[in-house]
Design a protein around this motif. Structure first.
Motif, mmCIF file in Angstrom:
data_model
loop_
_atom_site.group_PDB
_atom_site.id
_atom_site.type_symbol
_atom_site.label_atom_id
_atom_site.label_comp_id
_atom_site.label_asym_id
_atom_site.label_seq_id
_atom_site.Cartn_x
_atom_site.Cartn_y
_atom_site.Cartn_z
ATOM 1 N N PHE A 130 3.151 65.269 55.349
ATOM 2 C CA PHE A 130 4.193 65.369 54.329
ATOM 3 C C PHE A 130 4.537 63.988 53.773
ATOM 4 O O PHE A 130 4.440 62.975 54.475
ATOM 5 N N ALA A 131 4.950 63.986 52.506
ATOM 6 C CA ALA A 131 5.495 62.779 51.874
ATOM 7 C C ALA A 131 6.512 63.224 50.845
ATOM 8 O O ALA A 131 6.333 64.255 50.179
ATOM 9 N N ALA A 132 7.590 62.478 50.721
ATOM 10 C CA ALA A 132 8.651 62.840 49.775
ATOM 11 C C ALA A 132 9.151 61.587 49.073
ATOM 12 O O ALA A 132 9.117 60.483 49.621
ATOM 13 N N ARG A 133 9.614 61.768 47.844
ATOM 14 C CA ARG A 133 10.207 60.689 47.059
ATOM 15 C C ARG A 133 11.411 61.255 46.308
ATOM 16 O O ARG A 133 11.415 62.394 45.876
ATOM 17 N N TYR A 134 12.421 60.395 46.170
ATOM 18 C CA TYR A 134 13.565 60.757 45.335
ATOM 19 C C TYR A 134 13.807 59.619 44.366
ATOM 20 O O TYR A 134 14.072 58.492 44.782
ATOM 21 N N PRO A 319 -0.821 62.499 51.178
ATOM 22 C CA PRO A 319 0.322 62.834 50.313
ATOM 23 C C PRO A 319 1.065 61.607 49.797
ATOM 24 O O PRO A 319 1.554 61.618 48.670
ATOM 25 N N ASP A 320 1.151 60.543 50.611
ATOM 26 C CA ASP A 320 1.826 59.333 50.141
ATOM 27 C C ASP A 320 1.083 58.718 48.961
ATOM 28 O O ASP A 320 1.700 58.302 47.964
ATOM 29 N N ALA A 321 -0.245 58.624 49.073
ATOM 30 C CA ALA A 321 -1.043 58.066 47.983
ATOM 31 C C ALA A 321 -0.927 58.924 46.727
ATOM 32 O O ALA A 321 -0.878 58.396 45.600
ATOM 33 N N LEU A 322 -0.862 60.243 46.902
ATOM 34 C CA LEU A 322 -0.712 61.140 45.759
ATOM 35 C C LEU A 322 0.605 60.883 45.034
ATOM 36 O O LEU A 322 0.635 60.774 43.800
ATOM 37 N N LEU A 323 1.692 60.772 45.772
ATOM 38 C CA LEU A 323 2.993 60.552 45.138
ATOM 39 C C LEU A 323 3.077 59.166 44.511
ATOM 40 O O LEU A 323 3.674 59.009 43.435
ATOM 41 N N ASP A 324 2.505 58.151 45.149
ATOM 42 C CA ASP A 324 2.508 56.813 44.562
ATOM 43 C C ASP A 324 1.785 56.807 43.217
ATOM 44 O O ASP A 324 2.263 56.222 42.240
ATOM 45 N N ALA A 325 0.633 57.462 43.161
ATOM 46 C CA ALA A 325 -0.128 57.526 41.906
ATOM 47 C C ALA A 325 0.642 58.315 40.854
ATOM 48 O O ALA A 325 0.645 57.963 39.665
ATOM 49 N N GLY A 336 9.084 53.916 31.433
ATOM 50 C CA GLY A 336 10.174 53.530 32.328
ATOM 51 C C GLY A 336 11.485 54.239 32.042
ATOM 52 O O GLY A 336 12.467 54.022 32.742
ATOM 53 N N ARG A 337 11.513 55.090 31.022
ATOM 54 C CA ARG A 337 12.742 55.821 30.697
ATOM 55 C C ARG A 337 12.849 57.053 31.588
ATOM 56 O O ARG A 337 11.894 57.792 31.764
ATOM 57 N N ARG A 338 14.040 57.281 32.121
ATOM 58 C CA ARG A 338 14.258 58.450 32.972
ATOM 59 C C ARG A 338 15.623 59.036 32.660
ATOM 60 O O ARG A 338 16.637 58.337 32.740
ATOM 61 N N THR A 339 15.662 60.298 32.277
ATOM 62 C CA THR A 339 16.912 60.947 31.889
ATOM 63 C C THR A 339 17.413 61.936 32.931
ATOM 64 O O THR A 339 18.505 62.466 32.788
ATOM 65 N N ASP A 340 16.610 62.204 33.959
ATOM 66 C CA ASP A 340 17.013 63.169 34.976
ATOM 67 C C ASP A 340 16.475 62.725 36.331
ATOM 68 O O ASP A 340 15.470 62.007 36.416
ATOM 69 N N ASP A 341 17.169 63.155 37.392
ATOM 70 C CA ASP A 341 16.685 62.863 38.738
ATOM 71 C C ASP A 341 15.340 63.549 38.962
ATOM 72 O O ASP A 341 15.018 64.555 38.324
ATOM 73 N N MET A 342 14.562 62.998 39.878
ATOM 74 C CA MET A 342 13.231 63.526 40.145
ATOM 75 C C MET A 342 12.986 63.531 41.643
ATOM 76 O O MET A 342 13.027 62.493 42.298
ATOM 77 N N ALA A 343 12.747 64.719 42.192
ATOM 78 C CA ALA A 343 12.399 64.861 43.611
ATOM 79 C C ALA A 343 10.963 65.348 43.714
ATOM 80 O O ALA A 343 10.547 66.236 42.957
ATOM 81 N N LEU A 344 10.216 64.761 44.625
ATOM 82 C CA LEU A 344 8.805 65.105 44.818
ATOM 83 C C LEU A 344 8.558 65.358 46.301
ATOM 84 O O LEU A 344 9.044 64.617 47.159
ATOM 85 N N LEU A 345 7.776 66.383 46.588
ATOM 86 C CA LEU A 345 7.376 66.686 47.953
ATOM 87 C C LEU A 345 5.907 67.088 47.932
ATOM 88 O O LEU A 345 5.536 68.044 47.241
ATOM 89 N N ALA A 346 5.062 66.367 48.672
ATOM 90 C CA ALA A 346 3.643 66.647 48.723
ATOM 91 C C ALA A 346 3.252 67.020 50.145
ATOM 92 O O ALA A 346 3.703 66.388 51.120
ATOM 93 N N ILE A 347 2.403 68.057 50.269
ATOM 94 C CA ILE A 347 1.924 68.525 51.569
ATOM 95 C C ILE A 347 0.413 68.603 51.532
ATOM 96 O O ILE A 347 -0.160 69.144 50.580
ATOM 97 N N THR A 348 -0.228 68.047 52.548
ATOM 98 C CA THR A 348 -1.694 68.077 52.654
ATOM 99 C C THR A 348 -2.084 68.623 54.025
ATOM 100 O O THR A 348 -1.497 68.245 55.038
ATOM 101 N N ARG A 349 -3.086 69.508 54.036
ATOM 102 C CA ARG A 349 -3.608 70.013 55.309
ATOM 103 C C ARG A 349 -4.807 69.170 55.699
ATOM 104 O O ARG A 349 -5.780 69.053 54.949
ATOM 105 N N THR A 350 -4.740 68.567 56.878
ATOM 106 C CA THR A 350 -5.813 67.677 57.334
ATOM 107 C C THR A 350 -6.666 68.385 58.382
ATOM 108 O O THR A 350 -6.233 69.395 58.963
#
Length: 350
Positions: A130-134, A319-325, A336-350
């Protein structure tokens, strides 16, 4: 501020000296001496501000001596003015310093609230990574109305990502209620439909207690995800939320719901049965969950961002590399403009 901005007081003093030396004796650069001292107040420490004032006073006195005005009334008046501005700049420096300390304290508290309300998911549960970003819309904000949770339960690994309607502390409170309800219900409800009913009740109750008595005043869009303990599949229930992205090797597609449903909190308006979609999720597959802050970003031509492009034709290490990209590509697309919050959650089966 950048480190070069700290050179502004010195640059202003240099310009003042050049003006004094290159103009007639009747022309004075007193305003620039004062500007140099005042600019030091927000940019430098108290010591740096005082030293800037002392240096400006010394240089100004040397200019008067050079032009033969050493004991004139004009020279004394200007020197007193420079000394007074130095005292005022020192006072302003202290005021700005204490406000900075208060702001840093508020940010530390906000960061602690974020860690308590929206903790990072575990890096790995069984074969799932798992990897998540806010990413908050405001640079000084730590948390808003988006949420994600990952829970290891007796029925499998369950996840949710959601977007609370509204902003401010009301949205943060709703996020806390939603996360708390999901964590408790996910451990006891054997089915996703039962879990949804618990979440629906919690959202409606929170809207009523907050004074939003009408059904359209408070709701949460979200996707519930379940990875059963046996088998290579994933189950999803989408309640009015952007469709997740499924990555299977070179195939990348949206996981559209089999039936469109209203968001949580509006269940009384939807008489249809819940639709649980089942998708194959073998080894090497990835699932991207996100809120609409990702796809509603526009470029200069007004085109919305499409995460499919970033996920297609690229092999990410995890998942971390996916979210970074994804975040880097999103930043380029929106400038660089952002008008709304953004939550991301990536799941990979290894």
């Amino acid at each position: 501020m950048g480190k070069w901005s700290r050179l502004l007081p010195a640059v202003l003093l240099l310009i003042a000296v050049l003006i004094d030396l290159s103009t007639p004796r009747t022309v004075s650069a007193a305003a620039l001496y004062a500007a140099a001292i005042l600019s030091a107040a927000p940019l430098l420490s108290l010591r740096g501000t005082v030293l800037t004032g002392v240096f400006a006073l010394l240089v100004d006195w040397m200019m008067f001596r050079y032009f033969g005005y050493r004991r004139s009334a004009i020279a004394m008046s200007e020197l007193i003015m420079v000394a007074t501005v130095t005292v005022i700049a020192g006072f302003l420096n202290r005021v700005l310093y204490h406000r900075k300390v208060q702001l840093e304290s508020v940010r530390d508290i906000a960061a602690a609230v974020q860690r308590a309300v929206l903790p990072q998911p575990p890096d790995r549960i069984g074969s799932l990574r798992f990897a998540a970003r806010y990413e908050a819309a405001r640079a000084d904000a730590q948390i808003g109305g988006d949420l994600y949770v990952v829970v290891d339960t007796p029925f499998g690994v369950r996840c949710v990502i959601g977007d609370v309607r509204g902003k401010g502390m009301g949205a943060v409170k709703a996020v806390a209620v939603g996360i708390g309800t999901f964590r408790e219900a996910a451990l006891h409800e054997p089915t996703l439909t039962g879990l949804l009913e618990r979440l629906e009740q919690a959202v409606v109750l929170e809207a009523q207690q907050s004074g939003n008595l009408t059904e359209l005043e408070g709701f949460v869009t979200g996707v519930l995800v379940e990875f059963p303990r046996r088998g290579n599949e994933v189950r999803l229930v989408n309640r009015g939320h952007p469709a997740p992205v499924l990555i299977l090797g070179d195939m990348v597609r949206y996981v559209e719901p089999g039936r469109r449903s209203l968001p949580l909190g509006l269940g009384a308006l939807d008489a249809g049965p819940e639709c649980v979609d089942t998708v194959t999720f073998p080894e090497g597959a990835s699932l991207l969950l996100y809120t609409d802050g990702l796809t509603e970003a526009r470029d200069e031509t007004g085109t919305f961002y499409d995460p499919i492009g970033t996920c297609t034709g690229h092999r990410h290490a995890g998942p971390d590399a996916l979210l970074d990209a994804l975040i880097a590509d999103h930043f380029r697309h929106s400038g660089g403009r952002r008008t709304d919050d953004m939550a991301l959650l990536a799941i990979t089966r290894t």
